[in-house]
Design a protein around this motif. Structure first.
Motif, PDB file in Angstrom:
ATOM      1  N   TYR A 129       8.662  15.142 -12.754  1.00  0.00           N
ATOM      2  CA  TYR A 129       9.474  13.933 -12.582  1.00  0.00           C
ATOM      3  C   TYR A 129      10.850  14.157 -13.186  1.00  0.00           C
ATOM      4  CZ  TYR A 129       4.924  11.905 -11.543  1.00  0.00           C
ATOM      5  OH  TYR A 129       3.699  11.647 -10.998  1.00  0.00           O
ATOM      6  N   ILE A 254       4.563   2.463  -8.464  1.00  0.00           N
ATOM      7  CA  ILE A 254       5.066   3.744  -8.979  1.00  0.00           C
ATOM      8  C   ILE A 254       5.167   4.791  -7.873  1.00  0.00           C
ATOM      9  CG2 ILE A 254       4.549   5.661 -10.529  1.00  0.00           C
ATOM     10  CD1 ILE A 254       3.313   3.575 -12.456  1.00  0.00           C
ATOM     11  N   ALA A 255       4.120   4.943  -7.078  1.00  0.00           N
ATOM     12  CA  ALA A 255       4.144   6.004  -6.060  1.00  0.00           C
ATOM     13  C   ALA A 255       5.271   5.764  -5.058  1.00  0.00           C
ATOM     14  CB  ALA A 255       2.796   6.088  -5.342  1.00  0.00           C
ATOM     15  N   GLY A 256       5.441   4.531  -4.642  1.00  0.00           N
ATOM     16  CA  GLY A 256       6.513   4.197  -3.709  1.00  0.00           C
ATOM     17  C   GLY A 256       7.875   4.477  -4.300  1.00  0.00           C
ATOM     18  N   VAL A 258       8.628   6.558  -6.767  1.00  0.00           N
ATOM     19  CA  VAL A 258       8.817   8.007  -6.939  1.00  0.00           C
ATOM     20  C   VAL A 258       9.190   8.644  -5.600  1.00  0.00           C
ATOM     21  CG1 VAL A 258       7.605  10.177  -7.433  1.00  0.00           C
ATOM     22  CG2 VAL A 258       7.371   8.228  -8.990  1.00  0.00           C
ATOM     23  N   LYS A 259       8.566   8.192  -4.534  1.00  0.00           N
ATOM     24  CA  LYS A 259       8.881   8.715  -3.201  1.00  0.00           C
ATOM     25  C   LYS A 259      10.340   8.395  -2.839  1.00  0.00           C
ATOM     26  CE  LYS A 259       8.127  10.398   0.921  1.00  0.00           C
ATOM     27  NZ  LYS A 259       8.048  11.858   1.070  1.00  0.00           N
ATOM     28  N   LYS A 262      12.678  10.659  -4.786  1.00  0.00           N
ATOM     29  CA  LYS A 262      12.750  12.041  -4.300  1.00  0.00           C
ATOM     30  C   LYS A 262      13.655  12.141  -3.080  1.00  0.00           C
ATOM     31  CE  LYS A 262       8.491  14.061  -6.063  1.00  0.00           C
ATOM     32  NZ  LYS A 262       7.048  14.185  -5.817  1.00  0.00           N
TER      33      LYS A 262
ATOM     34  N   GLY B 225      -1.648   9.430  -7.046  1.00  0.00           N
ATOM     35  CA  GLY B 225      -0.526  10.238  -7.508  1.00  0.00           C
ATOM     36  C   GLY B 225       0.695   9.920  -6.685  1.00  0.00           C
ATOM     37  N   TRP B 251      -1.542   1.325 -10.163  1.00  0.00           N
ATOM     38  CA  TRP B 251      -0.567   2.354 -10.562  1.00  0.00           C
ATOM     39  C   TRP B 251       0.020   3.073  -9.371  1.00  0.00           C
ATOM     40  CZ3 TRP B 251       0.185   0.029 -14.594  1.00  0.00           C
ATOM     41  CH2 TRP B 251      -0.846  -0.430 -15.398  1.00  0.00           C
ATOM     42  N   VAL B 252      -0.750   3.245  -8.339  1.00  0.00           N
ATOM     43  CA  VAL B 252      -0.167   3.758  -7.099  1.00  0.00           C
ATOM     44  C   VAL B 252       0.787   2.696  -6.545  1.00  0.00           C
ATOM     45  CG1 VAL B 252      -0.718   4.272  -4.682  1.00  0.00           C
ATOM     46  CG2 VAL B 252      -2.034   5.342  -6.535  1.00  0.00           C
ATOM     47  N   ALA B 255       3.245  -0.194  -2.016  1.00  0.00           N
ATOM     48  CA  ALA B 255       3.900   0.642  -0.991  1.00  0.00           C
ATOM     49  C   ALA B 255       3.155   1.964  -0.821  1.00  0.00           C
ATOM     50  CB  ALA B 255       5.362   0.885  -1.360  1.00  0.00           C
TER      51      ALA B 255
END
Lengths: 414, 414
Positions: A129, A254-256, A258-259, A262, B225, B251-252, B255
């Motif tokens: 990250y 969080i996953a959205g 982070v995507k 990126k 993740g 947490w995921v 989205a």
């Protein structure tokens, strides 16, 4: 910050706090409610979470949250607890990190309160990250604001304006000298204000202003939604010359986020709407200290902190602590710009600066600008003047003596 | 469920509850803390949220949450409040829906408590969000379990087993007759159990068993993740013949989960770890009724509900209500299979069945299987026997008379 994962909690329990902390550690590493065959001493030595601190901090008369198991005749104690996990348990995965430090803990039987106060994210995570792409410095460069806070507003009414009306407001705001404007978090891509059309109309005004003046005010377009839509909207904002996108962090997740990070070539304005749910109980949920670390790791460039004397329930002390948390480096960087908003007007500038000791913040006023009796331009001026006073070490009252818009603000909002 | 968005709340306030409800409605639609120029009557007529119900339900002596504004001399009342928004405010966007019904509400000054109890998601959303792809029927087909609950377990110890050890456990479990096994939510893709290697080793056992018996037990691999990693891991599970993936929903995030759903060819096992944070306060956060609707809309096929007599703080009444909520159709479908776990063993089967009146559930036991004094196979048998008793309308004690493993379970765990 080393290789291990560490988290600090406030707990409330009628168990011996040491025992309660061991239950937390067991539940969140190798254990279940009964000792089981595969839980060998060797496995425990390698993977069990360790209790590294238990510090009682007081007693309460009654359990704060219902449903907990009560030990007859024992006091209900509050205590600070620190747990420590080997990096190997988790790997560099933010979802799993949260499942570990903030998973099935809050409901455990012995606890009438359990709040995650802080988390130390292992340095190893920095490989996976990269954190905020723009942070404070990048945001200042993009918006051409240096040596003072970035002053902004939110489009209001939150809901209901057409793209044309929104753009007309934007024109007024930027001609009045605002650095930053954001969509309200309620405004995304709705039938009455389709996203692309809003971007088109708003960016015509911003680009025109930038061409003329050399300064491009930043507009945070709320791209929150499904992943593909967010990426597409990001690209659209970029193509139209926009310089910021906004996410409702708690709902995108969080996953959205982070995507988006990126993929992004623009700073991410992190809106924390819904945050009160996580933190308003003093003995449940998550403190902002932990929250801001997780979102900085996810790569958010700006993060809402609330402002002092806000319209919410948060105390000034808590707000100041949150702003300072954002301004404290993490892993030697991971800059995030705190966003002070909610009931903000000229009146909080001097006290904010004195408490925070930094201009590295966004100061966002809604009604504090648009409801100014002299109109929007006067509203903007009043905020600018208030921050001039702050930076010159003057009181608002003194500075208002020869600054009409500030004077009007003090008498109207004060 | 019509075209409008509706949400129900429990509030606690010293304001007149009607006034407090109007403040919520204003804040979450057209308003700010001051009346502003663009908030025309026409705009309000089209976009203002409406208060459609205010029903006082009692008083409390002291404000439950700190920091709220208190009206001198007024009682602190609790009330049910229903708000109604035009679909046009939001559009078919789950993030924006949440920002609207669960955004900057929890912290508003007048409230010493505010909890989202329920939400009616507009039918229009079903065009954008197709919901669970497999649901109850698809999960039964994939796992070849009909007419009784799907009986399962969690790999324990949660953390620390190598892929080889995990697969050895799986072999034992499936030969003992288990239908379903899941990764613990703490286990994702960690250095000591790399995801792909775990899938390889586990699926060798499962595929071998399926080839031999014609029945393929379902393993929920925790793919939680970052988005690209989750999609890649999903594909890997699919390629190896796996039949389920698991997400840590909180947490995921929404989205990320929606993106996985769009891509997935396998059912999504929705783990709600961290959920206690949202719901343990009786006057803060979100009730499961609202939560399960949001996640069904996002497309989750299985959803954890806790089980009765669990190791957590949740009452049996609340658990039963949660299971029933999952089993109630939404938009004429959107099937989600409730997952009962936490402290479950043979002992809760009869009472669960009597309370819920359905076998459309997953019954997941950790220590309730592996700690059985007769070993794992006996543990599995004891659960199967308990559910046979439930379905035959017998008591556990009566059925245990000629079912040795159940008898052992009753005397060991009882």
């Amino acid at each position: 910050m080393g290789r291990n994962l560490k988290a600090t909690y406030l707990i409330e329990t009628s168990y011996n706090p040491e025992d309660a902390a061991q239950i937390m550690a067991g539940e969140q590493s190798s254990g279940t409610f009964l000792r089981i065959p595969g839980e060998t001493d060797e496995l425990k030595a390698r993977h069990a979470a360790k209790v590294t601190r238990v510090e009682p901090v007081g007693e309460v008369a009654r359990p704060t949250l219902k449903g907990s198991r009560q030990m007859e005749g024992r006091p209900i104690q509050r205590a600070l607890v620190e747990l420590n996990w080997p990096y190997e348990n988790v790997g560099s995965n933010l979802s799993n990190l949260c499942a570990t430090v903030a998973g099935n803990l809050f409901e455990l039987g012995p606890f009438s309160g359990l709040k995650l106060l802080d988390v130390d994210i292992p340095e190893e995570f920095t490989k996976q990250y990269k954190g905020p792409q723009f942070g404070i410095d990048g945001t200042r460069s993009l918006s051409s604001v240096f040596g003072r806070p970035i002053i902004g507003t939110i489009i209001k009414p939150s809901v209901g304006l057409s793209p044309v009306d929104t753009a007309a407001n934007v024109k007024t705001f930027i001609e009045a000298g605002l650095d930053f404007i954001k969509d309200d978090e309620l405004m995304g891509d709705s039938p009455h204000s389709p996203f692309e059309e809003r971007v088109d109309k708003v960016m015509i005004e911003i680009n025109r202003f930038a061409d003329r003046t050399g300064k491009k005010p930043m507009f945070a377009f709320n791209i929150s939604g499904d992943v593909d839509d967010m990426l597409r909207r990001h690209d659209y904002v970029l193509e139209q010359g926009g310089t910021c996108i906004m996410l409702s962090l708690n709902w995108v997740g969080i996953a959205g986020a982070v995507k988006v990070r990126k993929h992004a070539q623009l700073p991410i304005h992190g809106h924390r709407n819904g945050w009160g749910m996580f933190t308003r109980s003093e003995v449940l949920g998550m403190a902002f200290m932990a929250y801001q670390k997780i979102w900085r790791m996810a790569g958010v460039d700006h993060l809402h902190t609330n402002g002092i004397r806000n319209k919410f329930c948060e105390s000034d002390e808590s707000v100041i602590e949150a702003v300072k948390a954002c301004l404290t480096p993490m892993h030697n960087g991971y800059q995030v710009m705190p966003v002070l908003s909610s009931g903000q007007w000229a009146g909080q500038a001097v006290d904010t600066y004195q408490a925070v000791g930094s201009t590295d913040l966004m100061y966002v006023c809604g009604g504090g600008i648009v409801a100014h009796p002299g109109g929007i331009a006067a509203g903007v001026k009043s905020i600018q003047q208030a921050w001039e006073a702050a930076l010159q070490g003057k009181t608002l009252e003194a500075y208002a003596a020869d600054h009409h818009e500030l004077k009007q603000a003090l008498s109207f909002y004060g």
